[in-house]
Design a protein around this motif. Structure first.
Motif, short mmCIF file in Angstrom:
data_model
loop_
_atom_site.label_atom_id
_atom_site.label_comp_id
_atom_site.label_asym_id
_atom_site.label_seq_id
_atom_site.Cartn_x
_atom_site.Cartn_y
_atom_site.Cartn_z
N ARG A 66 32.90 57.08 12.40
CA ARG A 66 33.67 58.34 12.48
C ARG A 66 34.16 58.58 13.90
O ARG A 66 35.30 59.01 14.12
CB ARG A 66 32.81 59.54 12.03
N ASN A 67 33.33 58.28 14.88
CA ASN A 67 33.76 58.48 16.27
C ASN A 67 34.89 57.54 16.67
O ASN A 67 35.75 57.90 17.48
CB ASN A 67 32.56 58.33 17.22
N LYS A 69 37.99 59.08 15.22
CA LYS A 69 38.38 60.24 16.05
C LYS A 69 39.10 59.80 17.31
O LYS A 69 39.98 60.47 17.81
CB LYS A 69 37.13 61.04 16.46
N LEU A 98 34.06 57.40 4.49
CA LEU A 98 34.95 57.02 5.60
C LEU A 98 36.41 56.97 5.16
O LEU A 98 37.31 57.36 5.93
CB LEU A 98 34.51 55.66 6.17
N LEU A 150 38.25 60.06 5.39
CA LEU A 150 38.65 60.47 6.75
C LEU A 150 39.79 59.62 7.30
O LEU A 150 40.16 59.74 8.46
CB LEU A 150 37.44 60.37 7.69
#
Ligand code: NAD
Length: 302
Positions: free
Chosen positions: A17-18, A21, A39, A42
């Motif tokens: 996730r990072n 981002k 995931l 996202l």
């Protein structure tokens, strides 16, 4: 950068996730479908195998449970080396034994892919916050190449030496942590049994020569510190079974190196005993409960 990320569990999920981002394009794979879906929701692309994920990557990162998983994910028929383009860099962040790490790195090199071992410390909190420490085993040029990407998941990116040395650093540190926690637990229990207030004892230790992380940051005696697992029934934190896994890696590696680790082996057996008594899911500082003075009515039991 196009990154293939394989292994989306407690650590890999937030790490991936990072990276999203930070603006990277991810292709992800995990044998558990819902971990992939978390995931793709996202913005990551899902792949049906490690091979297919790796084929889409300009960099491959893996975060898997243990050595057999890492070997099968890299070397298996449907694995990373079967799909990845030559020249693409591979980074394994799982905690595994240094011997296996070097074996997989050698197979990758023979295939034309530079590979680094980059295990982490900092736990799931560090993975969420992007503040992990990465211990990297790689040649210096490879380290420089991957450092900026790892910096999106961690704040300390440390070059430990050649292939396998990231794993060496990780298991040596965790073996010492396991030993020091047993030592602090024994000292705190002894003090309490001999009648000193545990808070007073901890204060003395923490300004004296017995001070260590297990005593001043993560004290195992309930009531001595706030915001540690001992203050909340040994929930959260670093599980006993994860500590046991790392102590097993350390003692196995010591056997191969013919290097004595007397206290490491002793600590491993104590955590093993605690796990077999049902403590495996509790934080490792709960080892203090194994070392409590037996209740008076149990002292003479066989
Ligand atoms: P985890 O079990 O939560 O995650 C591992 C993931 O790998 C799971 O989602 C699993 O489904 C997936 N997986 C297993 N086999 C696979 C395969 N063949 N192909 C694709 N995916 C597969 O474990 P974790 O807590 O995320 O830990 C990962 C690694 O990080 C371990 O080596 C652990 O020792 C290390 N580590 C964990 C912590 C922690 O606090 N959890 C801290 C530091 C290091």
């Amino acid at each position: 950068m196009k990154i293939a990320f394989i292994g989306l569990g407690n650590m890999g999920g937030p790490m991936a996730r990072n990276l999203l981002k930070a603006g990277h394009a991810l292709t992800v794979f995990d044998v558990v479908e819902r971990n992939v879906e978390a995931l793709t929701a996202l913005g990551a692309a899902g792949a049906g195998s490690a091979k297919l994920a790796a084929a889409a990557g300009e960099l491959v990162i893996t975060m898997l449970p243990s050595s057999p998983h890492v070997k099968s994910v890299y070397l298996g028929d449907d694995g990373v080396l079967a799909g990845v383009r030559r020249g693409v860099t591979l980074v394994d962040s799982s905690t595994i034994d240094p011997h296996s790490a070097r074996e997989v790195a050698a197979a990758a090199a023979a295939h034309g892919n530079p590979m680094a071992d980059a295990p982490v410390s900092g736990g799931t909190g560090g993975a969420e916050a992007g503040t992990l420490t990465f211990m990297v085993g790689a040649d210096p040029a490879l380290f420089d190449t991957i450092k900026p990407t790892l910096a999106h998941m961690g704040k300390n990116i440390v070059h430990c030496g050649g292939a396998g040395t990231g794993q060496v650093a990780k298991i040596c540190n965790n073996m010492l942590l396991g030993i020091s926690m047993v030592g602090v637990a024994e000292a705190m229990n002894l003090g309490a049994a001999l009648g000193i207030d545990p808070k007073v004892l901890a204060g003395i230790i923490n300004t004296s020569s017995g001070r260590c992380w297990s005593s001043d940051t993560y004290n195992p005696y309930p009531g001595v510190m706030e915001n540690v697992p001992a203050a909340r029934g040994y929930t959260g934190g670093f599980g006993t079974d994860l500590m046991l896994k790392d102590l097993g890696l350390a003692t196995d590696a010591a056997k191969q190196a013919k290097q004595p680790v007397a206290l490491g082996a002793m600590a491993q057996q104590l955590y093993q005993l605690w796990s077999s008594q049902g403590g495996g899911a509790q934080d490792f500082s709960a080892i203090i409960k194994l070392l409590h003075k037996p209740a008076a009515n149990q002292r003479n039991r066989p």
